[in-house]
Write an enzyme that holds these catalytic residues in place. Structure first.
Site, PDB file in Angstrom:
ATOM      1  N   TYR A  23      -2.519  -0.975  10.420  1.00 44.38           N
ATOM      2  CA  TYR A  23      -2.493  -1.128   8.958  1.00 44.38           C
ATOM      3  C   TYR A  23      -1.117  -0.760   8.419  1.00 44.38           C
ATOM      4  CZ  TYR A  23      -4.095  -0.913   4.100  1.00 44.38           C
ATOM      5  OH  TYR A  23      -4.255  -1.126   2.752  1.00 44.38           O
ATOM      6  N   SER A  83       0.872  -1.182   0.000  1.00 45.53           N
ATOM      7  CA  SER A  83       0.000   0.000   0.000  1.00 45.53           C
ATOM      8  C   SER A  83       0.902   1.223   0.000  1.00 45.53           C
ATOM      9  CB  SER A  83      -0.850  -0.004   1.270  1.00 45.53           C
ATOM     10  OG  SER A  83      -1.500   1.236   1.461  1.00 45.53           O
ATOM     11  N   LYS A 114       1.612  -3.089   6.548  1.00 46.45           N
ATOM     12  CA  LYS A 114       2.031  -2.858   5.163  1.00 46.45           C
ATOM     13  C   LYS A 114       3.531  -2.554   5.075  1.00 46.45           C
ATOM     14  CE  LYS A 114      -1.893  -3.753   3.206  1.00 46.45           C
ATOM     15  NZ  LYS A 114      -2.036  -4.901   2.294  1.00 46.45           N
TER      16      LYS A 114
HETATM   17  N1  NAD Z   1      -8.617   0.115  -1.477  1.00 44.53           N
HETATM   18  C1  NAD Z   1      -7.509   0.801  -1.331  1.00 44.53           C
HETATM   19  O1  NAD Z   1      -7.524   2.046  -1.431  1.00 44.53           O
HETATM   20  C2  NAD Z   1      -6.210   0.094  -1.070  1.00 44.53           C
HETATM   21  C3  NAD Z   1      -5.031   0.855  -1.159  1.00 44.53           C
HETATM   22  C4  NAD Z   1      -3.821   0.216  -0.926  1.00 44.53           C
HETATM   23  C5  NAD Z   1      -3.785  -1.149  -0.647  1.00 44.53           C
HETATM   24  N2  NAD Z   1      -4.949  -1.861  -0.570  1.00 44.53           N
HETATM   25  C6  NAD Z   1      -4.840  -3.282  -0.281  1.00 44.53           C
HETATM   26  O2  NAD Z   1      -5.473  -4.012  -1.313  1.00 44.53           O
HETATM   27  C7  NAD Z   1      -5.846  -5.303  -0.816  1.00 44.53           C
HETATM   28  C8  NAD Z   1      -7.283  -5.585  -1.210  1.00 44.53           C
HETATM   29  O3  NAD Z   1      -8.110  -4.659  -0.518  1.00 44.53           O
HETATM   30  P1  NAD Z   1      -9.420  -4.012  -1.151  1.00 44.53           P
HETATM   31  O4  NAD Z   1      -9.252  -2.537  -1.075  1.00 44.53           O
HETATM   32  O5  NAD Z   1      -9.744  -4.657  -2.411  1.00 44.53           O
HETATM   33  O6  NAD Z   1     -10.457  -4.377  -0.001  1.00 44.53           O
HETATM   34  P2  NAD Z   1     -11.777  -5.259  -0.012  1.00 44.53           P
HETATM   35  O7  NAD Z   1     -12.254  -5.202   1.387  1.00 44.53           O
HETATM   36  O8  NAD Z   1     -12.683  -4.822  -1.108  1.00 44.53           O
HETATM   37  O9  NAD Z   1     -11.262  -6.731  -0.369  1.00 44.53           O
HETATM   38  C9  NAD Z   1     -10.534  -7.503   0.548  1.00 44.53           C
HETATM   39  C10 NAD Z   1     -10.954  -8.967   0.413  1.00 44.53           C
HETATM   40  O10 NAD Z   1     -10.157  -9.753   1.316  1.00 44.53           O
HETATM   41  C11 NAD Z   1     -10.985 -10.738   1.889  1.00 44.53           C
HETATM   42  N3  NAD Z   1     -10.433 -11.205   3.174  1.00 44.53           N
HETATM   43  C12 NAD Z   1     -10.446 -10.559   4.359  1.00 44.53           C
HETATM   44  N4  NAD Z   1      -9.909 -11.333   5.308  1.00 44.53           N
HETATM   45  C13 NAD Z   1      -9.526 -12.490   4.711  1.00 44.53           C
HETATM   46  C14 NAD Z   1      -8.918 -13.679   5.178  1.00 44.53           C
HETATM   47  N5  NAD Z   1      -8.600 -13.840   6.476  1.00 44.53           N
HETATM   48  N6  NAD Z   1      -8.659 -14.666   4.289  1.00 44.53           N
HETATM   49  C15 NAD Z   1      -9.006 -14.522   2.980  1.00 44.53           C
HETATM   50  N7  NAD Z   1      -9.608 -13.420   2.485  1.00 44.53           N
HETATM   51  C16 NAD Z   1      -9.860 -12.413   3.348  1.00 44.53           C
HETATM   52  C17 NAD Z   1     -12.331 -10.049   2.066  1.00 44.53           C
HETATM   53  O11 NAD Z   1     -13.407 -10.991   2.227  1.00 44.53           O
HETATM   54  C18 NAD Z   1     -12.425  -9.221   0.789  1.00 44.53           C
HETATM   55  O12 NAD Z   1     -13.081  -9.943  -0.238  1.00 44.53           O
HETATM   56  C19 NAD Z   1      -5.605  -5.261   0.676  1.00 44.53           C
HETATM   57  O13 NAD Z   1      -4.380  -5.906   0.982  1.00 44.53           O
HETATM   58  C20 NAD Z   1      -5.505  -3.781   0.972  1.00 44.53           C
HETATM   59  O14 NAD Z   1      -4.751  -3.526   2.116  1.00 44.53           O
HETATM   60  C21 NAD Z   1      -6.152  -1.273  -0.778  1.00 44.53           C
END
Ligand code: NAD
Length: 270
Positions: A152, A139, A156
Site C-alpha cells: 500500500y 494517502s 501511494k
Molecule cells: N479510508 C481511508 O482511511 C483512506 C485514507 C487514505 C487514502 N485512502 C484512499 O482513498 C481511496 C478510496 O478508498 P476508500 O477508503 O473509499 O475505500 P473503499 O474500499 O470504501 O472504496 C474503494 C472503491 O474502489 C473500488 N475498486 C476497487 N478495485 C477497483 C478496480 N480495479 N477498478 C475500479 N474500482 C475499484 C471498490 O469497489 C470500492 O468501491 C483509495 O485510493 C484509498 O487508498 C483511503
C-alpha cells in the site's frame, strides 16, 4: 467556469471516499460519472443520488476498460473537467508474508489505475484546450512508510511521484490541465475489509487491526473529506492534505529524519 457546467469522473465511486466526492460534486451542481468495478454497489449507490449522474463499470487495472470509461464520459456529457483517480485497495501484513498476487493487485489498482486514468483522459483534456484537473488519491501513506503496509505504501508513494511528474509535464507543455494529489489520513470507509491472516504471529494482525480501528473510529466521514478536498481544488492546491493536524507533524519528522540521516523508527504524532 460555472460549476454547473462542470463534469466530474470518479473512480471507486461506489463506496467510501468516492461516494463522498460524488455527493459533494452533485451538491455543487456538477454532472457526475460514477465508475467502479463493483457493478451492483454502483447501481445501489447511484439510486441514492438525485441529479445528473451516469454510471459506468470499470476495472482500472485494465487500460481498455479505462479507455471505455473515457469514451462513456465524453459521450454522456461531452466534456470532463475533474478526473478523480480514486479507486484503491489495501491489504495489510508483513512484506514477506503478503503473497505476490496480492502485492501485484494493490500495485495494479492503486498505481496502474492512476496511470491508465491519466493516459485515457489527459490527452482529451489537453485537446479540449480548457481548464481541467486530475485529482489522484494518495494517502498519508504517500509520505509515511508504516509497518505492515508495504504494498500500500509503495503504491501511494508511487501515486505521489506520478502526480508530481504529471504536474511538471503539464506545466512544461503549458497545458491548461492541473493536478492535485489528495492525501487523506483516516477516513471512515471499508478499505480495511481484507487483510492477510497470520497463523502463528499476531503482531502484524494487531497492528493492522489497530489501524483499521483508527480508520473506523477516529476517521473523518467521507462527506467531510470530500468537502475538504473540494476546498483544496477551489484553491488550486497541488497538495491536498485534508487532515494537517496531526499529520504535518509526522511529515516534518520524516523530512528531518532524512536530512539528519536518522535510521527508520516508528514515530507517533507529538
Ligand atoms: N479510508 C481511508 O482511511 C483512506 C485514507 C487514505 C487514502 N485512502 C484512499 O482513498 C481511496 C478510496 O478508498 P476508500 O477508503 O473509499 O475505500 P473503499 O474500499 O470504501 O472504496 C474503494 C472503491 O474502489 C473500488 N475498486 C476497487 N478495485 C477497483 C478496480 N480495479 N477498478 C475500479 N474500482 C475499484 C471498490 O469497489 C470500492 O468501491 C483509495 O485510493 C484509498 O487508498 C483511503
Amino acid at each position: 467556469m460555472n460549476r454547473s457546467e462542470q463534469v466530474a469522473v470518479i473512480t471507486g465511486a461506489a463506496s467510501g471516499i468516492g461516494s463522498g466526492l460524488a455527493r459533494a460534486a452533485l451538491a455543487r451542481g456538477m454532472r457526475v460519472v460514477l465508475a467502479d468495478i463493483d457493478e451492483a454497489a454502483l447501481q445501489t449507490f447511484a439510486a441514492t443520488l438525485d441529479g445528473p449522474v451516469s454510471s459506468c463499470t470499470v476495472d482500472v487495472r485494465d487500460p481498455a476498460s479505462v479507455e471505455a470509461l473515457a469514451d462513456h464520459a465524453y459521450a454522456a456529457f461531452g466534456q470532463v473537467d475533474l478526473l478523480f483517480n480514486n479507486a484503491g485497495v489495501l491489504i495489510g501484513g508483513k512484506s514477506w508474508d503478503i503473497p505476490a498476487d496480492k502485492w501485484a493487485w494493490q500495485l495494479q489498482v492503486n498505481v496502474l489505475g492512476v496511470v491508465h486514468g491519466i493516459a485515457s483522459f489527459v490527452p482529451r483534456m489537453i485537446a479540449a484546450g480548457r481548464p481541467a484537473r486530475v485529482i489522484n488519491t494518495g494517502s498519508m501513506a504517500s509520505f509515511i512508510a508504516a509497518p505492515y503496509m508495504g504494498p500500500y505504501s509503495a503504491s501511494k508513494f508511487a501515486v505521489l511521484a506520478i502526480s508530481e511528474t504529471l504536474a511538471l509535464e503539464l506545466q512544461g507543455e503549458q497545458a491548461p490541465v492541473s493536478v492535485s494529489v489528495l492525501c487523506p489520513g483516516p477516513v471512515q470507509t471499508d478499505i480495511f475489509r481484507e487483510t492477510v491472516t497470520m497463523q502463528d504471529d499476531t503482531t502484524s494482525d494487531r497492528t493492522v487491526g489497530m489501524m483499521r480501528d483508527i480508520t473506523v473510529n477516529q476517521g473523518i466521514t467521507p462527506d467531510e473529506l470530500a468537502a475538504r478536498a473540494f476546498a483544496g481544488i477551489d484553491e488550486g492546491q497541488f497538495w491536498i492534505i485534508p487532515q494537517p493536524d496531526p499529520l504535518d507533524t509526522l511529515y516534518r519528522q520524516r523530512a528531518e529524519a532524512m536530512l539528519e540521516r536518522r535510521n527508520p523508527g516508528i514515530a507517533m504524532p507529538g
